[in-house]
Design a protein around this motif. Structure first.
Motif, PDB file in Angstrom:
ATOM      1  N   PHE A   1       0.830  -1.200   0.000  1.00 24.44           N
ATOM      2  CA  PHE A   1       0.000   0.000   0.000  1.00 24.44           C
ATOM      3  C   PHE A   1       0.871   1.260   0.000  1.00 24.44           C
ATOM      4  CE2 PHE A   1      -2.332   3.367   2.278  1.00 24.44           C
ATOM      5  CZ  PHE A   1      -3.416   3.500   1.419  1.00 24.44           C
ATOM      6  N   ALA A   2       1.966   1.246   0.751  1.00 29.77           N
ATOM      7  CA  ALA A   2       2.864   2.406   0.759  1.00 29.77           C
ATOM      8  C   ALA A   2       3.489   2.614  -0.619  1.00 29.77           C
ATOM      9  CB  ALA A   2       3.958   2.212   1.809  1.00 29.77           C
ATOM     10  N   ARG A   3       3.827   1.528  -1.315  1.00 24.09           N
ATOM     11  CA  ARG A   3       4.370   1.681  -2.671  1.00 24.09           C
ATOM     12  C   ARG A   3       3.312   2.214  -3.627  1.00 24.09           C
ATOM     13  NH1 ARG A   3       6.643  -3.422  -1.510  1.00 24.09           N
ATOM     14  NH2 ARG A   3       5.201  -4.465  -2.945  1.00 24.09           N
ATOM     15  N   VAL A   4       2.051   1.765  -3.452  1.00 18.01           N
ATOM     16  CA  VAL A   4       0.963   2.299  -4.276  1.00 18.01           C
ATOM     17  C   VAL A   4       0.829   3.803  -4.061  1.00 18.01           C
ATOM     18  CG1 VAL A   4      -1.545   2.296  -4.580  1.00 18.01           C
ATOM     19  CG2 VAL A   4      -0.318   0.135  -4.415  1.00 18.01           C
TER      20      VAL A   4
ATOM     21  N   ARG B   1      13.518   5.421 -10.441  1.00 19.97           N
ATOM     22  CA  ARG B   1      13.276   4.234 -11.274  1.00 19.97           C
ATOM     23  C   ARG B   1      11.801   3.837 -11.252  1.00 19.97           C
ATOM     24  NH1 ARG B   1      15.827   2.226  -6.664  1.00 19.97           N
ATOM     25  NH2 ARG B   1      14.596   0.736  -5.443  1.00 19.97           N
ATOM     26  N   GLN B   2      11.034   4.299 -10.235  1.00 15.92           N
ATOM     27  CA  GLN B   2       9.620   4.003 -10.220  1.00 15.92           C
ATOM     28  C   GLN B   2       8.902   4.596 -11.422  1.00 15.92           C
ATOM     29  OE1 GLN B   2       9.103   4.870  -5.609  1.00 15.92           O
ATOM     30  NE2 GLN B   2       7.195   4.117  -6.454  1.00 15.92           N
ATOM     31  N   ALA B   3       9.451   5.720 -11.978  1.00 13.06           N
ATOM     32  CA  ALA B   3       8.804   6.386 -13.100  1.00 13.06           C
ATOM     33  C   ALA B   3       8.708   5.497 -14.325  1.00 13.06           C
ATOM     34  CB  ALA B   3       9.555   7.667 -13.444  1.00 13.06           C
ATOM     35  N   TRP B   4       9.516   4.428 -14.386  1.00 10.24           N
ATOM     36  CA  TRP B   4       9.542   3.556 -15.557  1.00 10.24           C
ATOM     37  C   TRP B   4       8.912   2.201 -15.262  1.00 10.24           C
ATOM     38  CZ3 TRP B   4      10.692   7.311 -18.535  1.00 10.24           C
ATOM     39  CH2 TRP B   4      11.633   8.255 -18.147  1.00 10.24           C
ATOM     40  N   GLN B   5       8.298   2.059 -14.092  1.00 11.36           N
ATOM     41  CA  GLN B   5       7.716   0.772 -13.727  1.00 11.36           C
ATOM     42  C   GLN B   5       6.205   0.809 -13.866  1.00 11.36           C
ATOM     43  OE1 GLN B   5       9.038   0.230  -9.698  1.00 11.36           O
ATOM     44  NE2 GLN B   5      11.074  -0.469 -10.288  1.00 11.36           N
TER      45      GLN B   5
ATOM     46  N   SER C   1       3.451   5.948  -5.760  1.00 11.04           N
ATOM     47  CA  SER C   1       3.338   6.060  -7.218  1.00 11.04           C
ATOM     48  C   SER C   1       2.649   7.344  -7.640  1.00 11.04           C
ATOM     49  CB  SER C   1       2.575   4.852  -7.777  1.00 11.04           C
ATOM     50  OG  SER C   1       1.206   4.884  -7.373  1.00 11.04           O
ATOM     51  N   GLY C   2       1.897   7.983  -6.710  1.00 14.79           N
ATOM     52  CA  GLY C   2       1.236   9.242  -7.046  1.00 14.79           C
ATOM     53  C   GLY C   2       2.190  10.390  -7.288  1.00 14.79           C
ATOM     54  N   LEU C   3       3.465  10.227  -6.928  1.00 14.33           N
ATOM     55  CA  LEU C   3       4.455  11.276  -7.177  1.00 14.33           C
ATOM     56  C   LEU C   3       4.981  11.256  -8.614  1.00 14.33           C
ATOM     57  CD1 LEU C   3       6.520  10.982  -3.865  1.00 14.33           C
ATOM     58  CD2 LEU C   3       5.032  12.877  -4.524  1.00 14.33           C
ATOM     59  N   PHE C   4       4.591  10.245  -9.392  1.00 10.98           N
ATOM     60  CA  PHE C   4       5.146  10.087 -10.734  1.00 10.98           C
ATOM     61  C   PHE C   4       4.045  10.137 -11.784  1.00 10.98           C
ATOM     62  CE2 PHE C   4       7.871   7.916  -7.719  1.00 10.98           C
ATOM     63  CZ  PHE C   4       9.119   8.439  -8.026  1.00 10.98           C
ATOM     64  N   PRO C   5       4.400  10.527 -13.031  1.00  9.28           N
ATOM     65  CA  PRO C   5       3.404  10.561 -14.102  1.00  9.28           C
ATOM     66  C   PRO C   5       2.907   9.153 -14.446  1.00  9.28           C
ATOM     67  CG  PRO C   5       5.421  11.727 -14.731  1.00  9.28           C
ATOM     68  CD  PRO C   5       5.719  10.990 -13.476  1.00  9.28           C
ATOM     69  N   GLU C   6       1.714   9.096 -15.000  1.00  7.91           N
ATOM     70  CA  GLU C   6       1.155   7.833 -15.490  1.00  7.91           C
ATOM     71  C   GLU C   6       1.040   7.917 -17.001  1.00  7.91           C
ATOM     72  OE1 GLU C   6      -2.944   5.179 -15.224  1.00  7.91           O
ATOM     73  OE2 GLU C   6      -2.486   6.642 -13.656  1.00  7.91           O
ATOM     74  N   LEU C   7       1.626   6.996 -17.693  1.00 11.84           N
ATOM     75  CA  LEU C   7       1.622   6.952 -19.154  1.00 11.84           C
ATOM     76  C   LEU C   7       0.966   5.652 -19.592  1.00 11.84           C
ATOM     77  CD1 LEU C   7       2.542   8.208 -21.855  1.00 11.84           C
ATOM     78  CD2 LEU C   7       4.677   6.888 -21.612  1.00 11.84           C
ATOM     79  N   ASP C   8      -0.058   5.773 -20.434  1.00  8.52           N
ATOM     80  CA  ASP C   8      -0.777   4.607 -20.945  1.00  8.52           C
ATOM     81  C   ASP C   8      -0.679   4.578 -22.469  1.00  8.52           C
ATOM     82  OD1 ASP C   8      -1.781   3.848 -18.370  1.00  8.52           O
ATOM     83  OD2 ASP C   8      -3.195   5.512 -18.540  1.00  8.52           O
ATOM     84  N   ALA C   9      -0.732   3.407 -23.028  1.00 11.04           N
ATOM     85  CA  ALA C   9      -0.691   3.224 -24.478  1.00 11.04           C
ATOM     86  C   ALA C   9      -1.737   2.206 -24.876  1.00 11.04           C
ATOM     87  CB  ALA C   9       0.698   2.756 -24.919  1.00 11.04           C
ATOM     88  N   GLY C  10      -2.184   2.306 -26.115  1.00  9.94           N
ATOM     89  CA  GLY C  10      -3.187   1.367 -26.604  1.00  9.94           C
ATOM     90  C   GLY C  10      -3.066   1.196 -28.107  1.00  9.94           C
TER      91      GLY C  10
END
Length: 488
Positions: free
Chosen positions: A91-94, A483-487, A97-106
């Motif tokens: 939960f702490a790792r979740v 490194r979280q930004a790329w996970q 993750s709010g400190l980093f951008p979210e990138l989605d692809a489709g």
């Protein structure tokens, strides 16, 4: 400014910007200067001299060591606490993750027909029916700039809860191991009591034979025989009840070790363990040594951070949104340069009217903080009480042990005299029976006191934290890494 520099600047703003809410300060607790009860044994032993995660080795009992090792490996309550800790870590790792951008692809593909009667939207053209393909590879970017600390305070709260879960795990381990040790010494105490009663049964059988012979010779009446038979039957009853109690403690010890009660059998052994010298330390050290106190304090820190989360709702939110990718009606040209599309923008949102929701959430967060402060202080007070109870109990039991040993000697001497006087015809057999009962009662009480001294020593170890130290929580929290930004 390059796009990469732009994103780096936004991320830096999220990490270093102002964070709403109060800075955490550990609540004050009333701490006594010293213990009221005299500390038995050695007080010069440092508190960290307890074996780490193996405090029971102080008692020097190999069988107890074996049981404790099995409980630490197999106890299901302990496994559940370990799983709860893993949940808190995730939960702490979740939250981080709010400190980093979210990138989605489709990827998508469709064939569609547009109506000839579709609206022209003001264009000076006559629509015609069109059938076409649409192929696209879209990318979407979303990022909330944490200008006022909502995400950072949430992570602070999650990390404090993670540290509380870590302390909870240690507290469960301490509870399980101390309960098992207490059950083990109760078993040994009952073995000693059973041995006393069995010895008494042997003496009482001999007495019954003596009285029977005297009755057959006409020296005594049948009343003496009936009285001695009553004493013997009463001892058999006590023996059965003690064996039933022993079975219950044996079953409890099996469950604590993660074993079915039917598969565990503790051998009968004498009660030959002496209470060890225990490090007690000062009352002020107890706040760092008890995992339940550390857990309660970390819950206060978590609640304090939640006040910051609630306060951040009063400030504007800044979000970065973007999209891009490729779109074409011809799949063969989908990845060509002219097929590329993109968009990028910032949006700000300031809360104006919310029906009092944000104020109510802030009040709730403050009330939760006050509740956790009260729980923390209550936990500390109970800890001081438990140490004092154990210390006073050990002192009282040590004095009682000495006087009870004298009482056993006195009772045995009285029985010897009563037997001699009865044989000489000076007293009735009732005096012998009374002396027998006094010996049995005092020997059982001596065994009970010896066992309770060991159980109380276990309670003292538990009360002072079992060798645990809250400094171990320093490296528990989740720290955001680039490194979280790329996970995923």
């Amino acid at each position: 400014m390059s796009t990469r520099s732009f994103f780096a600047a936004l991320l830096l703003c999220s990490v270093t910007a102002f964070a709403a809410g109060p800075k955490y300060k550990k609540p004050d607790v009333m701490v006594p200067q010293t213990w009221q009860s005299p500390v038995p044994w050695q007080t010069a032993i440092p508190a960290d001299s307890l074996p780490k995660n193996a405090w029971w080795k102080l008692f020097g009992d190999g069988e107890l060591d074996q049981y404790e090792d099995r409980a630490v490996a197999n106890n299901q309550t302990l496994k559940a606490a370990t799983a709860r800790l893993a949940q808190a870590q995730a939960f702490a790792r979740v939250t981080s993750s709010g400190l980093f951008p979210e990138l989605d692809a489709g990827i998508s593909g469709q064939r569609q027909r547009l109506s000839a009667n579709r609206p022209s939207n003001g264009a000076n053209i006559v629509p015609t029916a069109v059938t076409q393909n649409i192929f696209s590879i879209p990318f979407t970017l979303n990022y909330e700039v944490d200008l006022f600390g909502r995400v950072r305070r949430s992570l602070e709260s999650a990390n404090a809860s993670l540290e509380a879960s870590t302390a909870d795990l240690e507290n469960v381990r301490l509870l399980i191991t101390s309960e098992l040790a207490a059950d083990y010494f109760q078993l040994r105490e009952l073995d000693a009591e059973i041995a006393v009663v069995q010895k008494a049964v042997g003496f009482e059988k001999d007495g019954l034979q003596l009285v029977n012979r005297r009755h057959e010779g006409g020296a005594v009446s049948g009343l003496d025989v009936a009285q001695q038979q009553t004493v013997l039957d009463s001892s058999y009853t006590q023996l059965a009840l003690l064996q039933q109690q022993r079975a219950q403690f044996e079953h409890a010890a099996a469950a604590l070790q993660g074993l079915p009660a039917s598969d565990f059998k503790a051998p009968v052994r004498p009660l030959d363990v002496q209470p060890p010298a225990l490090p007690v330390g000062l009352p002020s050290e107890l706040l760092q040594r008890r995992p339940d106190i550390a857990s309660a304090e970390r819950q206060v820190a978590s609640a304090n951070a939640q006040i910051g989360v609630a306060k951040s709702a009063f400030y504007p939110s800044l979000a970065l949104g973007g999209g891009g990718g490729f779109q074409s009606s011809n799949i063969a040209k989908l990845l060509d340069g002219p097929s590329g599309v993109w968009s990028l923008g910032l949006s700000a949102l300031e809360p104006l009217i919310a029906g009092g929701r944000h104020h109510a959430q802030l009040e709730a967060a403050r009330a939760a903080y006050d509740e956790n402060v009260a729980n923390y202080r209550e936990t500390a007070l109970v800890a001081f009480q438990q140490v004092e109870d154990a210390l006073s109990g050990l002192n009282a039991l040590a004095a009682a042990s000495d006087s009870q040993e004298r009482a056993v000697s006195d009772a045995e001497r009285s029985l010897t005299l009563a037997n001699a006087r009865y044989t000489g015809g000076l007293v009735t057999y009732l005096d012998v029976i009374t002396a027998q009962e006094q010996v049995l009662t005092n020997e059982r009480l001596a065994a009970q006191i010896k066992g309770q001294r060991l159980v109380t020593a276990v309670l003292l170890v538990k009360a002072v934290g079992g060798g645990w130290d809250s400094a171990s929580l320093a490296d528990v929290g989740v720290k955001p890494a680039l490194r979280q930004a790329w996970q995923q």
